[in-house]
Scaffold this active site. Structure first.
Site, PDB file in Angstrom:
ATOM      1  N   HIS A  11       0.841  -1.197   0.000  1.00 26.18           N
ATOM      2  CA  HIS A  11       0.000   0.000   0.000  1.00 26.18           C
ATOM      3  C   HIS A  11       0.873   1.241   0.000  1.00 26.18           C
ATOM      4  O   HIS A  11       2.109   1.146   0.057  1.00 26.18           O
ATOM      5  CB  HIS A  11      -0.988   0.000   1.166  1.00 26.18           C
ATOM      6  CG  HIS A  11      -0.388   0.078   2.531  1.00 26.18           C
ATOM      7  ND1 HIS A  11       0.373  -0.942   3.079  1.00 26.18           N
ATOM      8  CD2 HIS A  11      -0.436   1.054   3.493  1.00 26.18           C
ATOM      9  CE1 HIS A  11       0.754  -0.603   4.302  1.00 26.18           C
ATOM     10  NE2 HIS A  11       0.283   0.616   4.570  1.00 26.18           N
ATOM     11  N   HIS A  28       1.405   3.962   1.984  1.00 24.30           N
ATOM     12  CA  HIS A  28       1.918   4.743   3.111  1.00 24.30           C
ATOM     13  C   HIS A  28       3.442   4.855   3.069  1.00 24.30           C
ATOM     14  O   HIS A  28       4.143   3.897   2.701  1.00 24.30           O
ATOM     15  CB  HIS A  28       1.461   4.132   4.435  1.00 24.30           C
ATOM     16  CG  HIS A  28       0.011   4.380   4.720  1.00 24.30           C
ATOM     17  ND1 HIS A  28      -0.721   3.653   5.623  1.00 24.30           N
ATOM     18  CD2 HIS A  28      -0.861   5.308   4.198  1.00 24.30           C
ATOM     19  CE1 HIS A  28      -1.973   4.096   5.656  1.00 24.30           C
ATOM     20  NE2 HIS A  28      -2.076   5.086   4.805  1.00 24.30           N
ATOM     21  N   ASP A  84       5.804   4.862   5.174  1.00 23.04           N
ATOM     22  CA  ASP A  84       6.665   3.935   5.916  1.00 23.04           C
ATOM     23  C   ASP A  84       6.739   2.563   5.247  1.00 23.04           C
ATOM     24  O   ASP A  84       7.433   1.668   5.737  1.00 23.04           O
ATOM     25  CB  ASP A  84       6.211   3.804   7.374  1.00 23.04           C
ATOM     26  CG  ASP A  84       4.814   3.220   7.532  1.00 23.04           C
ATOM     27  OD1 ASP A  84       3.934   3.542   6.708  1.00 23.04           O
ATOM     28  OD2 ASP A  84       4.603   2.449   8.484  1.00 23.04           O
ATOM     29  N   HIS A  85       6.073   2.422   4.112  1.00 23.07           N
ATOM     30  CA  HIS A  85       6.166   1.187   3.325  1.00 23.07           C
ATOM     31  C   HIS A  85       6.836   1.402   1.966  1.00 23.07           C
ATOM     32  O   HIS A  85       7.275   0.428   1.348  1.00 23.07           O
ATOM     33  CB  HIS A  85       4.769   0.596   3.124  1.00 23.07           C
ATOM     34  CG  HIS A  85       4.167   0.083   4.398  1.00 23.07           C
ATOM     35  ND1 HIS A  85       4.028  -1.245   4.684  1.00 23.07           N
ATOM     36  CD2 HIS A  85       3.694   0.753   5.484  1.00 23.07           C
ATOM     37  CE1 HIS A  85       3.492  -1.393   5.884  1.00 23.07           C
ATOM     38  NE2 HIS A  85       3.278  -0.177   6.385  1.00 23.07           N
ATOM     39  N   HIS A 136      -7.481  -1.012   5.807  1.00 27.11           N
ATOM     40  CA  HIS A 136      -6.479  -0.041   6.257  1.00 27.11           C
ATOM     41  C   HIS A 136      -6.385   1.096   5.246  1.00 27.11           C
ATOM     42  O   HIS A 136      -6.398   2.276   5.596  1.00 27.11           O
ATOM     43  CB  HIS A 136      -5.141  -0.753   6.413  1.00 27.11           C
ATOM     44  CG  HIS A 136      -4.029   0.111   6.917  1.00 27.11           C
ATOM     45  ND1 HIS A 136      -4.026   0.654   8.181  1.00 27.11           N
ATOM     46  CD2 HIS A 136      -2.865   0.502   6.331  1.00 27.11           C
ATOM     47  CE1 HIS A 136      -2.913   1.361   8.355  1.00 27.11           C
ATOM     48  NE2 HIS A 136      -2.202   1.294   7.247  1.00 27.11           N
ATOM     49  N   ASP A 156      -0.185  -3.879   6.474  1.00 27.67           N
ATOM     50  CA  ASP A 156      -0.842  -3.392   7.689  1.00 27.67           C
ATOM     51  C   ASP A 156      -2.272  -3.884   7.812  1.00 27.67           C
ATOM     52  O   ASP A 156      -3.090  -3.266   8.497  1.00 27.67           O
ATOM     53  CB  ASP A 156      -0.835  -1.859   7.716  1.00 27.67           C
ATOM     54  CG  ASP A 156       0.536  -1.278   8.007  1.00 27.67           C
ATOM     55  OD1 ASP A 156       1.470  -2.058   8.287  1.00 27.67           O
ATOM     56  OD2 ASP A 156       0.680  -0.051   7.942  1.00 27.67           O
ATOM     57  N   HIS A 177       4.640  -4.532  11.169  1.00 25.68           N
ATOM     58  CA  HIS A 177       4.979  -3.778  12.374  1.00 25.68           C
ATOM     59  C   HIS A 177       5.147  -4.711  13.564  1.00 25.68           C
ATOM     60  O   HIS A 177       4.489  -5.753  13.648  1.00 25.68           O
ATOM     61  CB  HIS A 177       3.899  -2.740  12.708  1.00 25.68           C
ATOM     62  CG  HIS A 177       3.861  -1.584  11.771  1.00 25.68           C
ATOM     63  ND1 HIS A 177       4.644  -0.465  11.939  1.00 25.68           N
ATOM     64  CD2 HIS A 177       3.131  -1.368  10.648  1.00 25.68           C
ATOM     65  CE1 HIS A 177       4.392   0.403  10.965  1.00 25.68           C
ATOM     66  NE2 HIS A 177       3.471  -0.129  10.166  1.00 25.68           N
TER      67      HIS A 177
END
Length: 254
Positions: A53, A55, A57-58, A111, A128, A166
């Site tokens: 996805h 985001h 942080d990915h 998410h 996530d 995570h």
């Protein structure tokens, strides 16, 4: 295929899958440095990047990795992911010649609306969507969408290794124990996680069968979860129970 979680950022895991010949796949690289260090230390050649996805942080490390590695980037149909070379959606199969591997793409909205997961080679790369003893927050999707996505993941073989993005396991477990305080499997998993984290070891991957026995978000039809929901004034269907679980987890501080 060897499966390696690389700690990144505050509590992310970047997943590296590689064969005995040193050919590697990287999943959700939120930053490049841990990946580059692992490739060098393990003498690996990066062959593909898989993204679940959009985001940051990915995907935050993708550009730096592509500057040094000319590899395909598989991602959902989402214009917010600009680095994609191959767009994939539900039912597509990613076939890689090196390392020899095959992954089925599953749409798992909740998410985010375009979130996908990859399953194959005995693993579930779920970003996530599914965490150990938890699930992702609903930033874009609905409770019904997320529950349907989790139901879908729960149908995979029990020995599938869940590779979440995570390290939330200990906190998730504390919440889960407020839902099912008498769940022996949950208590055992919490003890296992505490021992792992005390040694600074990851709590992941974990067998899907363990999640099915301990994760309240996969257990909305369990008698204890139904009883918890009723104590919290929820008499509706399983979507309502899931929504109540997620709302309570959103404010949980234990």
């Amino acid at each position: 295929m060897q499966v390696v979680p690389l700690p990144a950022l505050a509590d992310n895991y970047i997943w590296v899958l590689h064969d005995d010949d040193g050919q590697a796949i990287v999943v959700d690289p939120g930053e490049a440095q841990p990946v580059e260090a692992a490739l060098k230390q393990r003498d690996l050649q990066l062959r593909a990047i898989l993204l679940t996805h959009h985001h940051h942080d990915h995907i935050g490390g993708v550009d730096a990795l592509l500057a040094r590695n000319d590899v395909p980037v598989y991602a959902p149909h989402d214009e917010r992911i600009t680095q994609a070379t191959h767009r994939v959606s539900n039912g597509d199969v990613v076939v890689l010649a090196s390392p020899a591997s095959r992954f089925l793409v599953l749409a798992v909205p909740g998410h985010t609306t375009t979130h996908i997961a990859y399953t194959g080679e005995g693993v579930l790369l779920c970003g996530d969507t599914l965490f150990s003893m938890g699930c992702g927050r609903l930033f874009e999707g609905t409770p019904a969408q997320m529950l349907a996505s989790l139901d879908r993941l729960a149908t995979l073989p029990g020995n599938t290794l869940v590779c979440s993005a995570h390290e939330y396991t200990a906190a998730n477990g504390r919440f889960a124990q407020t839902i099912e305080p008498d769940n022996a499997a949950l208590a055992a998993r919490q003890q296992e996680v505490a021992a792992l984290r005390a040694r600074n070891q990851p709590s992941l991957p974990v067998a899907l069968s363990t999640e099915q026995a301990t994760n309240p978000f996969l257990r909305t039809d369990n008698d204890a979860v139904i009883a918890w929901s009723r104590r919290h004034g929820v008499e509706g269907d399983r979507v309502a129970r899931f929504a109540a679980l997620r709302a309570n987890k959103d404010v949980f501080t234990g």
